[in-house]
Design a protein around this motif. Structure first.
Motif, PDB file in Angstrom:
ATOM      1  N   ALA A 169       0.894  -1.254  -0.026  1.00 36.16           N
ATOM      2  CA  ALA A 169      -0.079   0.012   0.157  1.00 36.16           C
ATOM      3  C   ALA A 169       0.884   1.166   0.133  1.00 36.16           C
ATOM      4  O   ALA A 169       0.667   2.358  -0.721  1.00 36.16           O
ATOM      5  CB  ALA A 169      -0.961  -0.108   1.561  1.00 36.16           C
ATOM      6  N   ASN A 170       1.881   1.379   0.930  1.00 35.87           N
ATOM      7  CA  ASN A 170       2.922   2.631   0.688  1.00 35.87           C
ATOM      8  C   ASN A 170       3.619   2.686  -0.418  1.00 35.87           C
ATOM      9  O   ASN A 170       3.773   3.641  -0.967  1.00 35.87           O
ATOM     10  CB  ASN A 170       3.680   2.521   1.934  1.00 35.87           C
ATOM     11  CG  ASN A 170       3.282   2.329   3.402  1.00 35.87           C
ATOM     12  OD1 ASN A 170       2.276   3.123   3.486  1.00 35.87           O
ATOM     13  ND2 ASN A 170       3.771   1.915   4.384  1.00 35.87           N
ATOM     14  N   TYR A 171       4.017   1.536  -1.120  1.00 37.43           N
ATOM     15  CA  TYR A 171       4.695   1.546  -2.314  1.00 37.43           C
ATOM     16  C   TYR A 171       3.679   2.225  -3.639  1.00 37.43           C
ATOM     17  O   TYR A 171       4.077   3.019  -4.107  1.00 37.43           O
ATOM     18  CB  TYR A 171       5.070  -0.020  -2.762  1.00 37.43           C
ATOM     19  CG  TYR A 171       5.593  -0.079  -4.017  1.00 37.43           C
ATOM     20  CD1 TYR A 171       6.874   0.203  -4.386  1.00 37.43           C
ATOM     21  CD2 TYR A 171       4.828  -0.509  -5.334  1.00 37.43           C
ATOM     22  CE1 TYR A 171       7.592   0.140  -5.573  1.00 37.43           C
ATOM     23  CE2 TYR A 171       5.380  -0.609  -6.542  1.00 37.43           C
ATOM     24  CZ  TYR A 171       6.753  -0.560  -6.738  1.00 37.43           C
ATOM     25  OH  TYR A 171       7.288  -0.565  -7.982  1.00 37.43           O
ATOM     26  N   VAL A 172       2.423   1.777  -3.554  1.00 40.05           N
ATOM     27  CA  VAL A 172       1.301   2.384  -4.412  1.00 40.05           C
ATOM     28  C   VAL A 172       1.184   3.887  -4.061  1.00 40.05           C
ATOM     29  O   VAL A 172       1.106   4.686  -4.965  1.00 40.05           O
ATOM     30  CB  VAL A 172       0.300   1.637  -4.377  1.00 40.05           C
ATOM     31  CG1 VAL A 172      -0.852   2.238  -5.191  1.00 40.05           C
ATOM     32  CG2 VAL A 172       0.307  -0.112  -5.071  1.00 40.05           C
ATOM     33  N   SER A 184      -2.255   9.861   0.288  1.00 36.28           N
ATOM     34  CA  SER A 184      -3.233   9.049   1.105  1.00 36.28           C
ATOM     35  C   SER A 184      -4.554   8.828   0.267  1.00 36.28           C
ATOM     36  O   SER A 184      -5.522   8.580   1.033  1.00 36.28           O
ATOM     37  CB  SER A 184      -3.428   9.750   2.376  1.00 36.28           C
ATOM     38  OG  SER A 184      -2.133   9.955   3.221  1.00 36.28           O
ATOM     39  N   LEU A 185      -4.355   8.882  -0.872  1.00 34.74           N
ATOM     40  CA  LEU A 185      -5.725   8.795  -1.808  1.00 34.74           C
ATOM     41  C   LEU A 185      -6.234   7.404  -1.534  1.00 34.74           C
ATOM     42  O   LEU A 185      -7.596   7.118  -1.600  1.00 34.74           O
ATOM     43  CB  LEU A 185      -5.244   8.926  -3.198  1.00 34.74           C
ATOM     44  CG  LEU A 185      -6.435   8.928  -4.151  1.00 34.74           C
ATOM     45  CD1 LEU A 185      -7.772   9.684  -3.840  1.00 34.74           C
ATOM     46  CD2 LEU A 185      -6.076   8.951  -5.659  1.00 34.74           C
ATOM     47  N   GLU A 191     -10.985   4.161  -0.118  1.00 37.90           N
ATOM     48  CA  GLU A 191     -11.604   2.932   0.653  1.00 37.90           C
ATOM     49  C   GLU A 191     -12.704   3.539   1.329  1.00 37.90           C
ATOM     50  O   GLU A 191     -13.922   2.772   1.459  1.00 37.90           O
ATOM     51  CB  GLU A 191     -10.569   2.589   1.756  1.00 37.90           C
ATOM     52  CG  GLU A 191      -9.357   1.778   1.055  1.00 37.90           C
ATOM     53  CD  GLU A 191      -8.283   1.370   2.344  1.00 37.90           C
ATOM     54  OE1 GLU A 191      -7.651   0.537   2.141  1.00 37.90           O
ATOM     55  OE2 GLU A 191      -8.261   2.424   3.082  1.00 37.90           O
ATOM     56  N   PHE A 192     -12.737   4.782   1.826  1.00 38.71           N
ATOM     57  CA  PHE A 192     -13.884   5.384   2.506  1.00 38.71           C
ATOM     58  C   PHE A 192     -14.902   5.447   1.476  1.00 38.71           C
ATOM     59  O   PHE A 192     -16.355   5.186   1.882  1.00 38.71           O
ATOM     60  CB  PHE A 192     -13.407   6.728   3.138  1.00 38.71           C
ATOM     61  CG  PHE A 192     -14.582   7.466   3.691  1.00 38.71           C
ATOM     62  CD1 PHE A 192     -15.160   7.168   4.879  1.00 38.71           C
ATOM     63  CD2 PHE A 192     -15.150   8.581   3.020  1.00 38.71           C
ATOM     64  CE1 PHE A 192     -16.460   7.792   5.381  1.00 38.71           C
ATOM     65  CE2 PHE A 192     -16.353   9.309   3.379  1.00 38.71           C
ATOM     66  CZ  PHE A 192     -16.809   9.006   4.530  1.00 38.71           C
ATOM     67  N   LEU A 193     -14.843   6.124   0.345  1.00 44.23           N
ATOM     68  CA  LEU A 193     -15.881   6.134  -0.736  1.00 44.23           C
ATOM     69  C   LEU A 193     -16.692   5.195  -1.185  1.00 44.23           C
ATOM     70  O   LEU A 193     -17.648   4.915  -1.401  1.00 44.23           O
ATOM     71  CB  LEU A 193     -15.187   7.041  -1.760  1.00 44.23           C
ATOM     72  CG  LEU A 193     -14.697   8.458  -1.459  1.00 44.23           C
ATOM     73  CD1 LEU A 193     -14.155   9.077  -2.743  1.00 44.23           C
ATOM     74  CD2 LEU A 193     -16.165   9.459  -1.211  1.00 44.23           C
ATOM     75  N   THR A 194     -15.643   3.877  -1.290  1.00 43.76           N
ATOM     76  CA  THR A 194     -16.322   2.668  -1.495  1.00 43.76           C
ATOM     77  C   THR A 194     -16.841   1.700  -0.675  1.00 43.76           C
ATOM     78  O   THR A 194     -17.458   0.679  -0.562  1.00 43.76           O
ATOM     79  CB  THR A 194     -15.322   1.789  -2.181  1.00 43.76           C
ATOM     80  OG1 THR A 194     -14.088   1.672  -1.376  1.00 43.76           O
ATOM     81  CG2 THR A 194     -14.744   2.498  -3.545  1.00 43.76           C
TER      82      THR A 194
END
Length: 825
Positions: free
Chosen positions: A386-389, A398-399, A404-407
């Motif tokens: 996740a940090n790599y992406v 931190s998109l 995650e929140f929106l979905t």
């Protein structure tokens, strides 16, 4: 994108060996081969064949089939990412490495038993009699996958007189080798042989992250035979073999610090970019565990004075487990990839031969093969994915958390460690072949040889997947009622209106009234914002690395192939004298379809359109896309003209050839999966020569060479650069050569020898496509882009009664060169 390459170890090895048999003196003796499924002298056979005899193998200290290329310039052998990946190339044609579904174009036979995959071909060589390398298509006599050539290993039969040896050797990298062999009579009609070996050596590539070594060798093998001679007309031979390999192999080394290098550094990793330091940094070492075993029964029976029956029945098993750090970094981007491979195969060959007397001789036979293959491949995300992406592709915004929140997903769901894919590939293949050959002596000097074969090959494949990668299986356009496009639109609307006169008139919140207000004063604004939103979300789909695989077979693809073909060969040979013969030939060859069994397997464009008739942005179909599911059959042909001359102290063999393969099956590693494609045509024209000269007793010179004018005549859809027609195939050098010299003499009543050989291959790109391939352009320097070989091997030994002592070195002056380049994370 970092680039990696695999390097041949620059290992100069010294060893001491002890045996019960004395070294034999070098003489130019008659060489017998079975290239045409009957025993003939090398000069009699109208086929381009190189023979490497046991004495040369022993003195050159050839350890396995990979080392054979130092004695046969037309043969090239390479081992890439795993112990189970060994590919053979003859005259520049070859494949079968990396993707287990791609069957090889060069067939390997050990005592007449076909070894279907490279994993089953790599083992310590048994007690050898000779190795025959048949160049050019051999489909009219060999039942499967002989479109480019054949490597045939022939081991010694048990003897009725006691014989044997014990051998021990040591080498650098803390290596040692133990071998033993025994043969003799059990009864008047039954003889046995039993041989075994243990070969161990430390690694030569340092994993600086774990302070461990990669590239070691740890192999055990056992081989037993029984020879039963109940009468003068019947011979029965049973062979059983078992081998184990457990190695930390193989090493990929960084050559260039690519675009993702700074991301690795930002996560605390390191990128080492000098491959010739033999250092890498990985979170885990690559690991290979292989079991390879088989049984075979060989029967030779004289049915009449004129007809002989020969049968070979075999059953083999291969079990392999491999772990690999496939992000090739010391950052936990991906957990070690796991590959479990199981292959079971049964083959049966039956031949009837005439007595080889008189002007007309014939051979007819049949070959049957039944193989079941199963491969399970697991690849999961690591703790740093996740940090790599986020750092590497989302600007450290931190998109991911916002998405995650929106979905409606919990924090940490996307790219969660331990999620990913587990894919199961299964293939059942059945092959049946009928073949025949007739030799007719038109005169006592002129012989016509004709061969004909029919092959039928059927395969059925099933590929399924368990996928727990939440992000890759989320439709970013529609998830949770389309909240992502709505949120992005609202953000874009506010940015477009804020600070303009429209802000006071319409507001910055994207309500229906505000949108209508903006459209009244600035028509087209909403459409422009929507287009930008869609483009941004579409960019995010590039990070959905592992969308749910569409099960195969399915309603459109039945997962089956059924191929059949008729091949032929015609040869004329002329004995100009007792010492010189000429031959000319035309032959065709065939290899059936191969399936792409990697996670990159995709339906072709037509099947994709039927499977996904409506492809909407962000859907499974849009994420998967079309691609390559299988490769069409290879069809090869070759014209050859050759001369073979054998005199008392000189042997010279020269062949001119023009060979091509239509629909050559190409597989290219693309960083995360394999791309399959058929080259419309790959061709090579050239000349080969091999000579042995003994100017005086004990002194012998071997000179061999190959010139290859190779080209992709037609290759439009190459994964290595699109239309690469007119370019030279990767790793196919223009010039290959070897020069060897040996001297045998008597030293204080003891047999002694000294020998050396030089191997040369001219520089060539390691990958297809030349400057059309982005990998080659990215590596635009001779050190890492091109492969060129200039190495020397040497050995010496002396025999004391029943004890032999030898010292040897391979790659004596540490020649270094890349084997292959590929993109990674």
């Amino acid at each position: 994108m970092t680039k990696k390459n695999n390097l041949i170890a620059s290992v100069s090895v010294l060893s001491l060996t002890f045996s019960m048999a004395a070294f034999a003196q070098d003489t130019i003796e008659e060489i017998f081969v079975t290239a045409t499924k009957r025993e003939q002298t090398l000069q009699e056979v109208p086929v381009a064949v190189t023979v490497v005899q046991s004495e040369d193998i022993e003195k050159a200290n050839i350890q396995d089939l990979i080392d054979l290329q130092t004695l046969a310039p037309s043969l090239r052998v390479e081992q890439i990412q795993r112990t189970t990946e060994t590919a053979f190339f003859i005259r520049g044609f070859g494949n079968g490495s990396g993707n287990i579904g791609l069957e090889p174009s060069v067939g390997v036979f050990i005592d007449g038993v076909y070894r279907s995959r490279s994993a089953a071909q790599l083992s310590d060589l048994p007690n050898l009699e000779r190795v025959e390398i048949l160049r050019g298509p051999q489909s009219t006599l060999f039942g499967k996958n002989a479109s480019a050539g054949i490597v045939s290993v022939v081991t010694s039969k048990p003897k009725f007189s006691p014989d044997g040896y014990v051998e021990a050797g040591i080498s650098n990298f803390d290596g040692y080798r133990l071998k033993g062999y025994s043969t003799g009579a059990l009864t008047e009609k039954l003889a046995y042989s039993l041989g075994g070996s243990h070969n161990k050596r430390g690694g030569y590539i340092e994993n600086v992250n774990l302070d461990t070594d990669i590239g070691d060798r740890n192999r055990f093998s056992l081989r037993g035979q029984l020879l039963f001679l109940p009468s003068d007309t019947l011979e029965i031979r049973a062979i059983a073999d078992y081998g184990e390999i457990e190695e930390i192999c193989c090493g990929f080394l960084n050559t260039v610090n690519g675009p993702t290098g700074p991301i690795v550094n930002a996560l605390g990793g390191q990128v080492i970019t000098n491959p010739f330091e033999y250092q890498t940094a990985l979170t885990s070492d690559p690991y290979n565990d292989v079991m390879n075993a088989g049984l075979s029964l060989h029967i030779d029976a004289d049915l009449t004075e004129d007809i002989t029956l020969q049968t070979i029945t075999s059953y083999r098993e291969l079990d392999s487990f491999a772990l690999g750090d496939v992000d090739f970094t010391d950052v936990d981007i991906l957990q070690p990839q796991q590959i479990q491979l199981d292959i079971e195969s049964f083959t049966q060959e039956v031949r009837f031969l005439s007595d080889n007397k008189g002007p007309l001789n014939w051979l007819i036979g049949g070959f049957y093969s039944d193989e079941n293959l199963s491969q399970n491949e697991i690849i999961f995300y690591g703790e740093d994915t996740a940090n790599y992406v986020d750092i590497g592709f989302l600007g450290n915004t931190s998109l991911l958390g916002t998405l995650e929140f929106l979905t409606g997903n919990a924090p940490g769901t996307f790219f969660e460690a331990g999620t990913g894919r587990s894919g199961l590939s299964e293939q059942d293949s059945e092959t049946f072949s009928l073949f025949g050959q007739v030799d007719f002596d038109i005169t006592d000097k002129l012989t016509l040889t004709t061969g004909l074969s029919y092959i039928n090959d059927e395969k059925s494949v099933a590929i399924s997947e368990i996928n727990t990668d939440v992000f890759s299986n989320t439709n970013l356009f529609t998830a949770n009622g389309g909240t992502i496009p709505q949120a992005f639109f609202g953000q874009g609307f506010a940015g477009a209106v804020a600070g303009t006169p429209l802000e006071a008139a319409c507001g910055t919140v994207a309500t229906p009234a505000a949108i209508a207000c903006v459209e009244m004063f600035a028509p087209g604004t909403s459409a422009a914002i929507t287009a930008g939103v869609n483009a941004n979300i579409q960019g995010l789909t590039a990070l959905q690395f592992t969308p749910q695989f569409a099960d195969f077979p399915n309603a459109i693809e039945d997962g089956k192939t059924k191929d059949n073909n008729l091949d032929f060969a015609i040869r004329l040979s002329y004995d100009a004298s007792e010492n010189v013969s000429f031959y000319g030939s035309y032959a065709t060859g065939y290899k059936a379809s191969s399936f792409n069994l990697s996670n990159g397997s995709r339906p072709n464009a037509a099947d994709f359109a039927s499977l996904f008739p409506t492809v909407t942005p962000g859907s499974q179909g849009a994420l998967l896309g079309s691609g390559s599911r299988f490769s069409l059959p290879e069809e090869s042909d070759v014209f050859e003209i050759g001369v073979k001359s054998e005199f008392d102290n000189l042997k010279l063999y020269v062949t001119l050839f023009d060979q091509s393969i239509k629909n050559f099956q190409s597989s290219v590693f693309l960083g995360t999966s394999f791309g399959f494609a058929n080259a419309g045509e790959q061709s090579v024209r050239g000349v080969e020569f091999n000579s042995i000269w003994e100017p005086q007793d004990g002194l012998k010179f071997n000179v061999a060479g190959t010139y290859l004018d190779a080209e992709f005549d037609d290759f439009v859809g190459s994964p290595a650069g699109g239309d690469i027609s007119g370019t030279r195939p990767g790793n196919v050098s223009e010039f290959n050569g070897s020069f060897g010299a040996s001297y045998d003499w008597i030293m204080n009543g003891n047999d002694a020898f000294i020998r050396a050989d030089y191997q040369f291959e001219s520089d060539v790109d390691t990958e297809d496509g030349g400057d059309l391939n982005p990998v080659n352009v990215f590596l635009n320097n001779g050190t890492t882009r091109q492969r060129g070989v200039s190495s020397i091997n040497a050995s010496a030994g002396i025999s004391f009664d029943k004890i032999d002592v030898s010292i040897w070195a391979r790659n004596l002056f540490n020649d270094e060169y890349p084997l292959q380049n590929a993109p990674t994370t």
